[in-house]
Design a protein around this motif. Structure first.
Motif, PDB file in Angstrom:
ATOM      1  N   SER A  60      20.533  36.616  -7.373  1.00  0.00           N
ATOM      2  CA  SER A  60      21.441  37.440  -6.965  1.00  0.00           C
ATOM      3  C   SER A  60      22.034  37.080  -5.553  1.00  0.00           C
ATOM      4  CB  SER A  60      21.304  38.784  -7.001  1.00  0.00           C
ATOM      5  OG  SER A  60      21.141  39.438  -8.352  1.00  0.00           O
ATOM      6  N   ILE A  61      23.230  36.515  -5.273  1.00  0.00           N
ATOM      7  CA  ILE A  61      23.455  36.107  -3.877  1.00  0.00           C
ATOM      8  C   ILE A  61      24.627  37.122  -3.433  1.00  0.00           C
ATOM      9  CG2 ILE A  61      24.862  34.281  -2.611  1.00  0.00           C
ATOM     10  CD1 ILE A  61      24.140  32.286  -4.961  1.00  0.00           C
ATOM     11  N   ARG A  62      23.995  37.512  -1.951  1.00  0.00           N
ATOM     12  CA  ARG A  62      24.734  38.694  -1.403  1.00  0.00           C
ATOM     13  C   ARG A  62      25.264  38.040  -0.031  1.00  0.00           C
ATOM     14  NH1 ARG A  62      24.955  40.166  -5.790  1.00  0.00           N
ATOM     15  NH2 ARG A  62      24.055  41.914  -6.548  1.00  0.00           N
ATOM     16  N   GLY A  63      25.964  38.889   0.751  1.00  0.00           N
ATOM     17  CA  GLY A  63      26.436  38.519   2.015  1.00  0.00           C
ATOM     18  C   GLY A  63      27.659  38.734   2.366  1.00  0.00           C
ATOM     19  N   PRO A  64      28.259  37.816   3.025  1.00  0.00           N
ATOM     20  CA  PRO A  64      29.627  37.907   3.516  1.00  0.00           C
ATOM     21  C   PRO A  64      30.620  37.738   2.607  1.00  0.00           C
ATOM     22  CG  PRO A  64      28.771  35.806   4.374  1.00  0.00           C
ATOM     23  CD  PRO A  64      27.522  36.655   3.920  1.00  0.00           C
ATOM     24  N   ASP A  65      31.895  37.364   2.772  1.00  0.00           N
ATOM     25  CA  ASP A  65      32.957  37.288   1.715  1.00  0.00           C
ATOM     26  C   ASP A  65      32.643  35.886   1.112  1.00  0.00           C
ATOM     27  OD1 ASP A  65      34.075  39.646   2.646  1.00  0.00           O
ATOM     28  OD2 ASP A  65      35.403  38.342   4.109  1.00  0.00           O
ATOM     29  N   LYS A  66      32.031  35.097   1.362  1.00  0.00           N
ATOM     30  CA  LYS A  66      32.010  33.736   0.771  1.00  0.00           C
ATOM     31  C   LYS A  66      30.523  33.138   0.895  1.00  0.00           C
ATOM     32  CE  LYS A  66      33.805  30.909   4.269  1.00  0.00           C
ATOM     33  NZ  LYS A  66      34.683  29.829   4.533  1.00  0.00           N
ATOM     34  N   ALA A  67      29.988  32.227   0.251  1.00  0.00           N
ATOM     35  CA  ALA A  67      28.733  31.542   0.237  1.00  0.00           C
ATOM     36  C   ALA A  67      28.897  30.302   0.896  1.00  0.00           C
ATOM     37  CB  ALA A  67      27.757  31.907  -1.231  1.00  0.00           C
ATOM     38  N   ASP A  68      27.854  29.679   1.266  1.00  0.00           N
ATOM     39  CA  ASP A  68      27.923  28.374   1.959  1.00  0.00           C
ATOM     40  C   ASP A  68      28.562  27.139   1.032  1.00  0.00           C
ATOM     41  OD1 ASP A  68      25.555  27.668   0.564  1.00  0.00           O
ATOM     42  OD2 ASP A  68      24.419  27.425   2.221  1.00  0.00           O
ATOM     43  N   GLY A  69      28.375  27.410  -0.105  1.00  0.00           N
ATOM     44  CA  GLY A  69      28.780  26.021  -1.085  1.00  0.00           C
ATOM     45  C   GLY A  69      27.979  25.125  -1.497  1.00  0.00           C
ATOM     46  N   LYS A  70      26.805  25.474  -0.888  1.00  0.00           N
ATOM     47  CA  LYS A  70      25.696  24.177  -0.933  1.00  0.00           C
ATOM     48  C   LYS A  70      24.915  24.217  -2.358  1.00  0.00           C
ATOM     49  CE  LYS A  70      25.742  22.871   3.184  1.00  0.00           C
ATOM     50  NZ  LYS A  70      25.838  21.497   4.005  1.00  0.00           N
ATOM     51  N   LYS A  71      24.227  23.205  -2.577  1.00  0.00           N
ATOM     52  CA  LYS A  71      23.643  23.414  -3.675  1.00  0.00           C
ATOM     53  C   LYS A  71      21.945  23.652  -3.602  1.00  0.00           C
ATOM     54  CE  LYS A  71      23.730  19.480  -6.722  1.00  0.00           C
ATOM     55  NZ  LYS A  71      23.775  18.035  -7.128  1.00  0.00           N
ATOM     56  N   TYR A  72      21.654  24.284  -4.560  1.00  0.00           N
ATOM     57  CA  TYR A  72      19.971  24.808  -4.248  1.00  0.00           C
ATOM     58  C   TYR A  72      19.387  24.587  -5.645  1.00  0.00           C
ATOM     59  CZ  TYR A  72      21.723  27.117  -0.109  1.00  0.00           C
ATOM     60  OH  TYR A  72      22.257  27.672   1.208  1.00  0.00           O
ATOM     61  N   ALA A  73      18.085  24.541  -5.498  1.00  0.00           N
ATOM     62  CA  ALA A  73      17.228  24.557  -6.563  1.00  0.00           C
ATOM     63  C   ALA A  73      16.207  25.475  -6.731  1.00  0.00           C
ATOM     64  CB  ALA A  73      16.629  23.154  -6.621  1.00  0.00           C
ATOM     65  N   LEU A  74      16.060  26.362  -7.883  1.00  0.00           N
ATOM     66  CA  LEU A  74      15.040  27.187  -7.981  1.00  0.00           C
ATOM     67  C   LEU A  74      14.040  26.478  -8.779  1.00  0.00           C
ATOM     68  CD1 LEU A  74      14.349  30.371  -7.660  1.00  0.00           C
ATOM     69  CD2 LEU A  74      14.992  30.481 -10.214  1.00  0.00           C
ATOM     70  N   THR A  75      12.632  26.912  -8.323  1.00  0.00           N
ATOM     71  CA  THR A  75      11.789  25.906  -8.886  1.00  0.00           C
ATOM     72  C   THR A  75      10.748  26.947  -9.552  1.00  0.00           C
ATOM     73  OG1 THR A  75      10.258  25.865  -6.951  1.00  0.00           O
ATOM     74  CG2 THR A  75      11.804  24.058  -7.295  1.00  0.00           C
ATOM     75  N   LEU A  76       9.995  26.413 -10.701  1.00  0.00           N
ATOM     76  CA  LEU A  76       8.861  27.298 -11.315  1.00  0.00           C
ATOM     77  C   LEU A  76       7.811  26.214 -11.323  1.00  0.00           C
ATOM     78  CD1 LEU A  76      10.766  28.836 -14.170  1.00  0.00           C
ATOM     79  CD2 LEU A  76      10.330  29.932 -11.809  1.00  0.00           C
ATOM     80  N   LYS A  77       6.536  26.627 -11.350  1.00  0.00           N
ATOM     81  CA  LYS A  77       5.276  25.658 -11.494  1.00  0.00           C
ATOM     82  C   LYS A  77       4.169  26.513 -12.372  1.00  0.00           C
ATOM     83  CE  LYS A  77       5.400  23.241  -7.158  1.00  0.00           C
ATOM     84  NZ  LYS A  77       5.176  21.603  -7.465  1.00  0.00           N
ATOM     85  N   ASN A  78       3.724  25.501 -13.284  1.00  0.00           N
ATOM     86  CA  ASN A  78       2.669  26.030 -14.041  1.00  0.00           C
ATOM     87  C   ASN A  78       1.315  25.637 -13.263  1.00  0.00           C
ATOM     88  OD1 ASN A  78       4.584  25.378 -16.960  1.00  0.00           O
ATOM     89  ND2 ASN A  78       4.107  27.489 -16.276  1.00  0.00           N
ATOM     90  N   GLU A  79       1.248  24.554 -12.576  1.00  0.00           N
ATOM     91  CA  GLU A  79       0.021  24.189 -11.967  1.00  0.00           C
ATOM     92  C   GLU A  79       0.137  24.169 -10.504  1.00  0.00           C
ATOM     93  OE1 GLU A  79      -2.841  20.232 -12.766  1.00  0.00           O
ATOM     94  OE2 GLU A  79      -0.455  19.763 -12.756  1.00  0.00           O
ATOM     95  N   ILE A  80      -1.106  24.916  -9.686  1.00  0.00           N
ATOM     96  CA  ILE A  80      -1.327  24.747  -8.345  1.00  0.00           C
ATOM     97  C   ILE A  80      -2.445  24.055  -7.919  1.00  0.00           C
ATOM     98  CG2 ILE A  80      -1.318  25.925  -6.455  1.00  0.00           C
ATOM     99  CD1 ILE A  80       1.455  26.531  -7.721  1.00  0.00           C
ATOM    100  N   LEU A  81      -2.553  22.908  -7.265  1.00  0.00           N
ATOM    101  CA  LEU A  81      -3.707  22.256  -7.104  1.00  0.00           C
ATOM    102  C   LEU A  81      -4.430  22.433  -5.863  1.00  0.00           C
ATOM    103  CD1 LEU A  81      -2.648  18.291  -8.054  1.00  0.00           C
ATOM    104  CD2 LEU A  81      -4.055  20.161  -9.603  1.00  0.00           C
ATOM    105  N   PRO A  82      -5.487  22.445  -5.647  1.00  0.00           N
ATOM    106  CA  PRO A  82      -6.022  22.660  -4.212  1.00  0.00           C
ATOM    107  C   PRO A  82      -5.482  21.881  -3.189  1.00  0.00           C
ATOM    108  CG  PRO A  82      -7.837  21.563  -5.788  1.00  0.00           C
ATOM    109  CD  PRO A  82      -6.436  21.683  -6.604  1.00  0.00           C
ATOM    110  N   PRO A  83      -5.499  22.226  -1.907  1.00  0.00           N
ATOM    111  CA  PRO A  83      -4.897  21.626  -0.598  1.00  0.00           C
ATOM    112  C   PRO A  83      -5.499  20.117  -0.585  1.00  0.00           C
ATOM    113  CG  PRO A  83      -5.411  23.748  -0.038  1.00  0.00           C
ATOM    114  CD  PRO A  83      -6.100  23.550  -1.362  1.00  0.00           C
ATOM    115  N   ARG A  84      -5.010  19.328  -0.047  1.00  0.00           N
ATOM    116  CA  ARG A  84      -5.517  18.080   0.448  1.00  0.00           C
ATOM    117  C   ARG A  84      -6.535  18.094   1.442  1.00  0.00           C
ATOM    118  NH1 ARG A  84      -0.137  14.269   1.152  1.00  0.00           N
ATOM    119  NH2 ARG A  84      -0.654  15.201   3.174  1.00  0.00           N
ATOM    120  N   ASP A  85      -7.180  16.952   1.725  1.00  0.00           N
ATOM    121  CA  ASP A  85      -8.195  17.062   3.078  1.00  0.00           C
ATOM    122  C   ASP A  85      -7.461  17.472   4.252  1.00  0.00           C
ATOM    123  OD1 ASP A  85     -10.094  16.163   1.335  1.00  0.00           O
ATOM    124  OD2 ASP A  85     -10.135  14.305   1.695  1.00  0.00           O
ATOM    125  N   ASP A  86      -6.302  17.101   4.508  1.00  0.00           N
ATOM    126  CA  ASP A  86      -5.700  17.389   5.770  1.00  0.00           C
ATOM    127  C   ASP A  86      -4.908  18.874   5.696  1.00  0.00           C
ATOM    128  OD1 ASP A  86      -3.268  17.218   3.972  1.00  0.00           O
ATOM    129  OD2 ASP A  86      -2.600  15.614   5.180  1.00  0.00           O
TER     130      ASP A  86
END
Length: 168
Positions: A23-49
């Motif tokens: 759901s996008i809200r806000g001013p009279d218009k949105a920015d017209g840019k492309k976005y990506a909604l992401t879903l993940k099934n796997e989260i790995l532990p952080p790298r050494d850094d």
């Protein structure tokens, strides 16, 4: 490139849903840019850094043309690895979504510049059938879904709170 995602590791079961509504809200218009909604099934532990390791993301792209709801069905989500399609990824496990995220990127040179997205909510949706009752020839329709506070809905986890980054 900019992205945000849910905190920690979720355990969302979205099997009974048809997809996600952004759901996008806000001013009279949105920015017209492309976005990506992401879903993940796997989260790995952080790298050494300390940085996160890359894993397969299931992405559904949308353009923020105007305020309102953008409906993303499960078929819209495609497996990707570091922004590129991953054909051998298997299937998205809707019964165990571990992370929800939102990305704004160049899409390999397609767009650049400032962006602004007034986000109201990200929620799962499902089609709820109607039941028709006939009382003395007067037909009335009502939802078959359980009412909030009913025995059928009692005890459901409030998973949406974890999507709000600890603000609730």
């Amino acid at each position: 490139f900019a992205s945000q995602h849910s905190l920690g590791t979720l355990s969302l079961n979205l099997k009974d849903y048809e997809g996600i509504i952004v759901s996008i809200r806000g001013p009279d218009k949105a920015d017209g840019k492309k976005y990506a909604l992401t879903l993940k099934n796997e989260i790995l532990p952080p790298r050494d850094d300390g940085r996160e390791q890359s894993t397969v993301s299931w992405e559904a792209e949308f353009v923020a043309k105007k305020p309102g709801d953008v409906k993303l069905r499960w078929a819209d989500f495609k497996p990707t690895y570091r922004g590129r399609e991953k054909k051998d990824a298997g299937e998205l496990n809707l019964g165990d979504i571990k992370r929800v995220g939102l990305m704004m990127r160049s899409f390999f040179g397609e767009q650049e510049g400032d962006f602004e997205l007034h986000l109201f909510s990200i929620s799962a949706f499902k089609l709820v059938p109607y039941e028709t009752d006939s009382v003395d020839g007067d037909e009335k329709q009502h939802l078959k879904a359980p009412h909030v506070g009913s025995e059928e809905s009692a005890g459901k986890e409030k998973w949406w709170k974890s999507l709000l980054c600890g603000l609730v």
